[in-house]
Scaffold this active site. Structure first.
Site, PDB file in Angstrom:
ATOM      1  N   SER A  41      14.209 -22.325   8.010  1.00  0.00           N
ATOM      2  CA  SER A  41      13.321 -22.969   8.980  1.00  0.00           C
ATOM      3  C   SER A  41      12.099 -22.096   9.205  1.00  0.00           C
ATOM      4  O   SER A  41      12.032 -20.950   8.747  1.00  0.00           O
ATOM      5  CB  SER A  41      14.043 -23.204  10.310  1.00  0.00           C
ATOM      6  N   SER A 166       5.178  -8.517  14.057  1.00  0.00           N
ATOM      7  CA  SER A 166       4.566  -9.295  15.134  1.00  0.00           C
ATOM      8  C   SER A 166       3.481  -8.472  15.806  1.00  0.00           C
ATOM      9  O   SER A 166       3.597  -7.243  15.912  1.00  0.00           O
ATOM     10  CB  SER A 166       5.618  -9.678  16.176  1.00  0.00           C
ATOM     11  N   TYR A 192      12.427  -6.931  21.405  1.00  0.00           N
ATOM     12  CA  TYR A 192      11.911  -7.542  20.180  1.00  0.00           C
ATOM     13  C   TYR A 192      10.625  -6.850  19.735  1.00  0.00           C
ATOM     14  O   TYR A 192      10.462  -6.512  18.550  1.00  0.00           O
ATOM     15  CB  TYR A 192      11.656  -9.027  20.429  1.00  0.00           C
TER      16      TYR A 192
END
Length: 300
Positions: A41, A166, A192
């Site tokens: 995904s 990120s 994270y």
């Protein structure tokens, strides 16, 4: 926040796209093998789709067999490429990742590894091996898979490793004294971001140690993926109309994985937005900490 919107949103991508060189992605990948973690995904699936469209052999690393097989069927149908293979691996399990990588190396060639799988668990959870789940998946799983596959990748032409990090890592300084997020109040978003900082540092370390392989890390911008919706629902709802598509988020991953232009860049860079810039505000050696991890010792 305004700068983030300008660079990371759909409009930021569209502005940068005006300067893209389409010929960079006009490649035939027949004969080259790609591994994509978290490929059923989101950005992982979009990346796998683009590679399959260009004739590459794709190895999808997924946790859920049903969702993986469904995604594979869709990729094959759209790309007309039958060389798409599913491997079921839980990236939060150090032992599973190590055993898979060892077996894979004995039976397959690998030219490009794309470390895309990740998670943002907002409550502190431990894996069956007793590791904090975000760290186990995002950092340790990535570390074990990459280091276990490096020997095999050194045997092929033009090997590359791309890690999907990120921009959130920019708000974190490396903290090697609390890899398991045991101190203070647990914050899944900050954990994270810390993991993503760790991935960037690992990329730089690998690049300095393994000159035969081209390493890079990148920020895909704010893309409308199932992972973003589930882990940051408020942000997703607020920014939904401004988010990039999954294909937009995967664009730089694909460029780094397949283009000749990408390897003209120095190995070890972090790519953010329309330009690349290495983040060098860290001197700590995360590799030393990881090597001392009991879990790694038991799997080496």
């Amino acid at each position: 926040m305004w700068t983030g919107k300008k660079i990371n949103s759909r409009s930021g991508y569209e502005a940068a796209a005006k300067h893209f060189a389409p010929a960079d992605l006009d490649v035939n990948l027949s004969g080259r093998s790609f591994m994509v973690t978290g490929a059923n995904s989101g950005i992982g699936k979009a990346t796998a789709q683009e590679i399959a469209k260009r004739g590459g052999t794709v190895h999808m690393i997924c946790r859920n067999k049903g969702r993986a097989e469904t995604a594979k069927d869709e990729i094959v149908a759209q790309s007309k490429n039958e060389n798409v293979h599913v491997h079921i691996v839980d990236m939060s399990s150090a032992r599973q990742v190590w055993e898979f990588a060892q077996n894979f190396s004995q039976n397959h060639k690998l030219h490009v590894l794309i470390n895309n799988a990740g998670c943002m668990v907002n409550q502190r959870e431990l894996t069956e091996e007793g590791l904090e789940k975000n760290f186990a998946t995002n950092t340790l799983g990535t570390y074990i898979l990459t280091t276990a596959l490096i020997p095999a990748m050194k045997k092929v032409e033009d090997p590359r490793v791309i890690t999907v990090s990120s921009g959130g890592m920019l708000i974190q300084k490396l903290n090697v004294d609390d890899l398991q997020s045991e101190k203070g109040t647990f914050d899944g978003t900050m954990t994270y971001a810390q993991n993503k900082r760790q991935q960037v540092i690992l990329t730089e370390r690998w690049a300095s140690q393994h000159k035969e392989i081209h390493f890079s890390s990148m920020h895909p911008g704010w893309a409308d993926t199932p992972a973003l919706q589930s882990s940051m629902p408020s942000f997703h709802a607020k920014m939904q109309s401004k988010l990039r598509t999954e294909a937009m988020g995967a664009d730089t991953v694909v460029w780094l994985a397949v283009s000749a232009a990408a390897i003209k860049q120095p190995s070890g860079l972090f790519f953010q937005g329309p330009s690349s810039s290495p983040d060098i505000n860290h001197k700590e050696d995360l590799l030393a900490k990881l090597i001392k991890t009991d879990c790694l010792k038991s799997n080496s």
